[in-house]
Design a protein around this motif. Structure first.
Motif, PDB file in Angstrom:
ATOM      1  N   ASP A 256      39.773  -5.138  17.024  1.00 48.92           N
ATOM      2  CA  ASP A 256      40.374  -5.674  15.798  1.00 48.92           C
ATOM      3  C   ASP A 256      40.631  -7.173  15.930  1.00 48.92           C
ATOM      4  O   ASP A 256      40.341  -7.947  15.017  1.00 48.92           O
ATOM      5  N   TYR A 257      41.164  -7.580  17.063  1.00 52.06           N
ATOM      6  CA  TYR A 257      41.465  -8.989  17.301  1.00 52.06           C
ATOM      7  C   TYR A 257      40.186  -9.825  17.274  1.00 52.06           C
ATOM      8  O   TYR A 257      40.136 -10.891  16.661  1.00 52.06           O
ATOM      9  N   ALA A 258      39.145  -9.338  17.933  1.00 55.66           N
ATOM     10  CA  ALA A 258      37.890 -10.097  18.021  1.00 55.66           C
ATOM     11  C   ALA A 258      37.229 -10.266  16.662  1.00 55.66           C
ATOM     12  O   ALA A 258      36.612 -11.302  16.397  1.00 55.66           O
ATOM     13  N   LEU A 259      37.349  -9.279  15.798  1.00 52.46           N
ATOM     14  CA  LEU A 259      36.669  -9.326  14.507  1.00 52.46           C
ATOM     15  C   LEU A 259      37.507  -9.948  13.395  1.00 52.46           C
ATOM     16  O   LEU A 259      37.009 -10.177  12.297  1.00 52.46           O
ATOM     17  N   ASP A 260      38.763 -10.246  13.680  1.00 56.41           N
ATOM     18  CA  ASP A 260      39.633 -10.902  12.703  1.00 56.41           C
ATOM     19  C   ASP A 260      39.352 -12.402  12.742  1.00 56.41           C
ATOM     20  O   ASP A 260      39.640 -13.074  13.729  1.00 56.41           O
ATOM     21  N   GLU A 261      38.768 -12.920  11.690  1.00 60.97           N
ATOM     22  CA  GLU A 261      38.343 -14.324  11.667  1.00 60.97           C
ATOM     23  C   GLU A 261      39.491 -15.312  11.798  1.00 60.97           C
ATOM     24  O   GLU A 261      39.276 -16.474  12.112  1.00 60.97           O
ATOM     25  N   SER A 262      40.715 -14.873  11.583  1.00 59.98           N
ATOM     26  CA  SER A 262      41.845 -15.793  11.667  1.00 59.98           C
ATOM     27  C   SER A 262      42.381 -15.950  13.090  1.00 59.98           C
ATOM     28  O   SER A 262      43.235 -16.790  13.334  1.00 59.98           O
ATOM     29  N   THR A 263      41.881 -15.163  14.050  1.00 63.90           N
ATOM     30  CA  THR A 263      42.459 -15.192  15.396  1.00 63.90           C
ATOM     31  C   THR A 263      41.696 -16.068  16.381  1.00 63.90           C
ATOM     32  O   THR A 263      42.306 -16.809  17.140  1.00 63.90           O
ATOM     33  N   LEU A 264      40.410 -15.991  16.416  1.00 62.13           N
ATOM     34  CA  LEU A 264      39.610 -16.755  17.380  1.00 62.13           C
ATOM     35  C   LEU A 264      39.015 -17.985  16.699  1.00 62.13           C
ATOM     36  O   LEU A 264      37.809 -18.170  16.643  1.00 62.13           O
ATOM     37  N   ARG A 265      39.864 -18.844  16.215  1.00 53.93           N
ATOM     38  CA  ARG A 265      39.434 -19.981  15.376  1.00 53.93           C
ATOM     39  C   ARG A 265      38.534 -20.984  16.093  1.00 53.93           C
ATOM     40  O   ARG A 265      37.702 -21.609  15.473  1.00 53.93           O
ATOM     41  N   SER A 266      38.718 -21.177  17.391  1.00 55.15           N
ATOM     42  CA  SER A 266      37.920 -22.191  18.083  1.00 55.15           C
ATOM     43  C   SER A 266      36.600 -21.643  18.626  1.00 55.15           C
ATOM     44  O   SER A 266      35.817 -22.380  19.210  1.00 55.15           O
ATOM     45  N   TYR A 267      36.345 -20.360  18.399  1.00 56.97           N
ATOM     46  CA  TYR A 267      35.110 -19.727  18.871  1.00 56.97           C
ATOM     47  C   TYR A 267      34.203 -19.418  17.692  1.00 56.97           C
ATOM     48  O   TYR A 267      34.672 -19.249  16.569  1.00 56.97           O
ATOM     49  N   PRO A 268      32.889 -19.302  17.942  1.00 57.91           N
ATOM     50  CA  PRO A 268      32.010 -18.887  16.851  1.00 57.91           C
ATOM     51  C   PRO A 268      32.439 -17.515  16.304  1.00 57.91           C
ATOM     52  O   PRO A 268      32.959 -16.681  17.034  1.00 57.91           O
ATOM     53  N   ARG A 269      32.207 -17.312  15.006  1.00 57.29           N
ATOM     54  CA  ARG A 269      32.521 -16.023  14.390  1.00 57.29           C
ATOM     55  C   ARG A 269      31.583 -14.968  14.975  1.00 57.29           C
ATOM     56  O   ARG A 269      30.385 -15.199  15.099  1.00 57.29           O
ATOM     57  N   ILE A 270      32.125 -13.838  15.339  1.00 59.08           N
ATOM     58  CA  ILE A 270      31.319 -12.765  15.945  1.00 59.08           C
ATOM     59  C   ILE A 270      30.597 -12.025  14.825  1.00 59.08           C
ATOM     60  O   ILE A 270      31.221 -11.474  13.926  1.00 59.08           O
ATOM     61  N   ASN A 271      29.259 -12.015  14.909  1.00 61.52           N
ATOM     62  CA  ASN A 271      28.463 -11.386  13.856  1.00 61.52           C
ATOM     63  C   ASN A 271      27.887 -10.034  14.260  1.00 61.52           C
ATOM     64  O   ASN A 271      27.361  -9.318  13.421  1.00 61.52           O
ATOM     65  N   LYS A 272      27.964  -9.693  15.525  1.00 57.86           N
ATOM     66  CA  LYS A 272      27.620  -8.340  16.008  1.00 57.86           C
ATOM     67  C   LYS A 272      28.311  -8.166  17.337  1.00 57.86           C
ATOM     68  O   LYS A 272      28.682  -9.136  18.005  1.00 57.86           O
ATOM     69  N   MET A 273      28.480  -6.903  17.763  1.00 60.10           N
ATOM     70  CA  MET A 273      29.342  -6.628  18.911  1.00 60.10           C
ATOM     71  C   MET A 273      28.703  -5.594  19.839  1.00 60.10           C
ATOM     72  O   MET A 273      28.116  -4.618  19.364  1.00 60.10           O
ATOM     73  N   ILE A 274      28.850  -5.854  21.146  1.00 59.48           N
ATOM     74  CA  ILE A 274      28.482  -4.876  22.175  1.00 59.48           C
ATOM     75  C   ILE A 274      29.758  -4.453  22.855  1.00 59.48           C
ATOM     76  O   ILE A 274      30.627  -5.279  23.138  1.00 59.48           O
ATOM     77  N   PHE A 275      29.887  -3.155  23.118  1.00 58.73           N
ATOM     78  CA  PHE A 275      31.067  -2.616  23.802  1.00 58.73           C
ATOM     79  C   PHE A 275      30.683  -2.151  25.198  1.00 58.73           C
ATOM     80  O   PHE A 275      29.790  -1.311  25.338  1.00 58.73           O
ATOM     81  N   CYS A 276      31.314  -2.706  26.219  1.00 61.53           N
ATOM     82  CA  CYS A 276      31.072  -2.303  27.608  1.00 61.53           C
ATOM     83  C   CYS A 276      32.312  -1.557  28.096  1.00 61.53           C
ATOM     84  O   CYS A 276      33.346  -2.183  28.347  1.00 61.53           O
ATOM     85  N   ILE A 277      32.199  -0.264  28.167  1.00 61.10           N
ATOM     86  CA  ILE A 277      33.349   0.564  28.552  1.00 61.10           C
ATOM     87  C   ILE A 277      33.033   1.284  29.849  1.00 61.10           C
ATOM     88  O   ILE A 277      31.993   1.792  30.047  1.00 61.10           O
TER      89      ILE A 277
END
Length: 120
Positions: free
Chosen positions: A99-120
């Motif tokens: 949720d934090y990574a995909l919320d555009e208001s949180t990671l303002r100094s980083y590029p917007r994440i347009n797709k995601m990989i999950f390493c669990i």
């Protein structure tokens, strides 16, 4: 190459979680980038985001220009709380990082994440 250790709250019970965010570029240099969230092995057996496999995966994806996010589950590293027996709170911890990574208001100094990989 911005890199930051950030503390966020788990949506489960507001437990403070430690995450490390890194990218090859700032938002000014690159508006969008893929992202990866990397979890660590079981905490009570020594797992945390400083694990050699986690670090190797993080370096690989960062070199491919991903926004990388490594996390410490509850009870590991500087994250608060205790590891559970069921894994349910840890699942919520992971989803809190998503949720934090995909919320555009949180990671303002980083590029917007347009797709995601999950390493669990």
């Amino acid at each position: 190459m911005p890199s930051n250790t950030i503390f966020i709250e788990s949506r489960q019970d507001k437990t403070q979680l430690e995450i490390f965010v890194s990218s090859m570029h700032t938002k000014d240099e690159q508006q969008e980038a893929p992202g990866v969230i990397i979890a660590h092995p079981y905490g009570p057996l020594g797992g945390n985001m400083n694990n050699n496999v986690v670090i190797a995966i993080q370096h690989y994806f960062k070199s491919k220009e991903y926004v990388t996010i490594c996390m410490n589950f509850r009870g590991c590293g500087k994250s608060k709380g205790r590891t559970s027996w069921t894994g349910m709170p840890e699942r919520e911890d992971y989803m809190s990082v998503v949720d934090y990574a995909l919320d555009e208001s949180t990671l303002r100094s980083y590029p917007r994440i347009n797709k995601m990989i999950f390493c669990i």
